[in-house]
Design a protein around this motif. Structure first.
Motif, mmCIF file in Angstrom:
data_model
loop_
_atom_site.group_PDB
_atom_site.id
_atom_site.type_symbol
_atom_site.label_atom_id
_atom_site.label_comp_id
_atom_site.label_asym_id
_atom_site.label_seq_id
_atom_site.Cartn_x
_atom_site.Cartn_y
_atom_site.Cartn_z
ATOM 1 N N ARG A 72 23.464 -18.691 -63.945
ATOM 2 C CA ARG A 72 24.124 -19.805 -63.250
ATOM 3 C C ARG A 72 23.421 -19.855 -61.896
ATOM 4 O O ARG A 72 23.610 -18.977 -61.074
ATOM 5 N N THR A 125 28.479 -24.335 -75.523
ATOM 6 C CA THR A 125 29.448 -23.541 -74.764
ATOM 7 C C THR A 125 30.590 -23.197 -75.704
ATOM 8 O O THR A 125 30.982 -24.041 -76.528
ATOM 9 N N ILE A 126 31.138 -22.001 -75.555
ATOM 10 C CA ILE A 126 32.254 -21.646 -76.450
ATOM 11 C C ILE A 126 33.496 -22.475 -76.130
ATOM 12 O O ILE A 126 34.416 -22.548 -76.923
ATOM 13 N N ASP A 127 33.528 -23.133 -74.960
ATOM 14 C CA ASP A 127 34.757 -23.786 -74.497
ATOM 15 C C ASP A 127 35.122 -25.081 -75.239
ATOM 16 O O ASP A 127 36.267 -25.511 -75.186
ATOM 17 N N GLU A 222 42.978 -18.933 -70.960
ATOM 18 C CA GLU A 222 42.785 -18.399 -69.599
ATOM 19 C C GLU A 222 43.111 -19.440 -68.519
ATOM 20 O O GLU A 222 43.431 -19.082 -67.396
ATOM 21 N N TYR A 250 34.810 -11.103 -73.138
ATOM 22 C CA TYR A 250 33.441 -11.504 -73.493
ATOM 23 C C TYR A 250 33.070 -11.311 -74.953
ATOM 24 O O TYR A 250 32.028 -11.815 -75.371
ATOM 25 N N ARG A 253 32.060 -14.382 -76.630
ATOM 26 C CA ARG A 253 30.770 -15.038 -76.373
ATOM 27 C C ARG A 253 29.641 -14.464 -77.218
ATOM 28 O O ARG A 253 28.557 -15.040 -77.291
#
Ligand code: F6P
Length: 323
Positions: A72, A125-127, A222, A250, A253
Motif C-alpha cells: 500500500r 480483493t477478498i472484500d 469487522e 489473515y 487472505r
C-alpha cells in the motif's frame, strides 16, 4: 501497444496470481512484451520491474498470495510520487498497465489514466466491495476459508453449549460475513449495512434458548461496529450464557484460490489485455455472468446493491419462528 506492465496492489487476494498468468499469457500470445511490476505502485515508482514470459507464470494459477508482491504505497498518493511513477513508466517503455486490486488500486489507476497512460483495472480483493462488479477475485476463496473455520467452531460451540462470536474481514462491507453466515446457517450476522442493537441480539439468544438451541454462531463483520471480544463479554453478562470470540484474520487472505476465482481471474485478465490492445482505458468486472466494461472512475463511483433476500435467510431459516 508493444509493452504492457502488470501489477498487484493493496491487500493480497487469492486469484491474483491466476490474473497475472492470464494477463501475461494473453499478451505474449499477441506478441506483446510483458513487464511484471513488483510491490504495486511502490515498485512502479522504484522501477522494480521483471520481464515476464509464458514460462514465468507456469504453476502460478493455484498459488495463493501474489508472486509479484504487493504494497500500500503512501508515496503514490502524492504528486511527486505520481510524477516519479510516470518517469519509470516512460523509461521502461511501458505503453499500458493492468492494475489488479481493490478500490485503492483503482484510484491509483485513474490517476495514471489522467496522465495519459492506458490502464485496465481488474477487481481483486477478498472484500467484494466494488459496486460495478458482482464479484471480486478472492472473495469466493475467503468465504470458503471462513465457512470451513466456522464449521469447526460450530462443533466445539455445540459440545460446550456456547455462543461463539466469529469475526471476519471485509472492511466496510458485510459480504464475507453475510455469505459465510448463510453458508453456515449462523444464527446471527452483524454487518455494517444492517446495524443491530445489543438488546436485539440478547433477545435473539433468548429466543434461541426457548426453542431448544443451546449454542449459536454470531458472524461479526469487522466493520459492524462491534468489537468481538467485548461483544462476547457483554453477551455473557447480559444473557448469562457461555460466550467465546474468535477473530479469523489473515487466514482469509491466503490459500489456493477456488475454481470460481481462478476462472474469473482468467476471464478478466484476458479481457483487460484485449482492451489495452484496442487502445482502451477501463475497468473489467462481471455482471449477471457476463464481462462488464466501464470507466475506472465510473467503477469507483458505483454502489453495491444490498442483498436483502440473502440477509432475510439468516432469521428466515433459523429455528426461531416455528408456529
Ligand atoms: O481489503 C482486504 C483486507 O483484508 C480487509 O478485509 C481488511 O480490513 C484489510 O485488508 C486489512 O489490511 P492490512 O493488510 O493492511 O492489515
Amino acid at each position: 501497444m508493444k509493452t504492457i506492465g502488470v501489477l498487484t496492489s493493496g491487500g493480497d487476494a487469492p486469484g491474483m496470481n491466476a490474473a497475472v498468468r492470464a494477463v501475461t499469457r494473453t499478451a505474449k500470445h499477441a506478441g506483446l512484451e510483458v513487464i511484471g511490476i513488483e510491490r504495486g505502485y511502490e515498485g512502479l515508482i522504484n522501477g522494480q520491474f521483471i520481464r515476464l514470459g509464458v514460462h514465468s507464470v507456469s504453476d502460478m494459477m493455484q498459488r495463493g498470495g501474489t508472486f509479484l508482491k504487493t504494497a500500500r504505497s503512501e508515496r503514490f498518493r502524492t504528486e511527486e510520487g505520481l510524477e516519479e511513477a510516470m518517469v519509470s513508466i516512460e523509461r521502461a517503455g511501458i505503453d499500458g498497465i493492468v492494475a489488479i486490486g481493490g478500490d485503492g488500486t483503482f484510484r491509483g489507476a485513474a490517476e495514471l489514466a489522467d496522465r495519459g497512460l492506458k490502464v485496465a483495472g481488474i477487481p481483486a480483493t477478498i472484500d467484494n466491495d466494488m459496486g460495478y462488479t458482482d464479484r471480486t477475485i478472492g472473495f469466493d476463496t475467503a468465504v470458503h476459508t471462513a465457512v470451513e473455520a466456522v464449521g469447526k467452531l460450530r462443533d466445539t460451540s455445540a459440545s460446550h453449549e456456547r455462543v461463539t462470536v466469529v469475526e471476519v474481514m471485509g472492511r466496510k462491507s458485510g459480504d464475507i460475513a453475510l455469505y459465510t453466515a448463510v453458508s453456515c446457517g449462523a444464527e446471527m450476522v452483524l454487518i455494517p449495512e444492517r446495524p443491530v442493537t445489543l438488546e436485539s441480539l440478547c433477545r435473539q439468544i433468548q429466543a434461541d434458548r426457548e426453542v431448544g438451541r443451546t449454542h449459536s454462531i454470531i458472524v461479526n463483520a469487522e466493520g459492524s461496529g462491534y468489537d468481538s471480544a467485548k461483544l462476547a463479554s457483554d453477551l455473557r453478562e447480559l444473557t448469562g450464557s457461555d460466550h467465546r470470540s474468535v477473530i479469523l484474520g489473515y487466514i482469509q487472505r491466503g490459500g489456493s484460490p477456488v475454481p470460481s476465482d481462478r476462472i474469473l481471474a482468467g476471464v478478466l485478465g484476458s479481457r483487460a489485455v484485449k482492451g489495452l490492445m484496442e487502445g482502451k482505458t477501463g475497468a473489467y468486472g462481471i455482471r449477471d455472468g457476463k464481462v462488464r466494461e466501464c470507466g475506472i472512475r465510473e467503477a469507483l463511483e458505483e454502489t453495491k446493491p444490498f442483498e436483502e433476500e440473502l440477509y432475510g435467510l439468516i432469521s428466515g431459516l433459523s429455528l426461531r419462528g416455528e408456529k
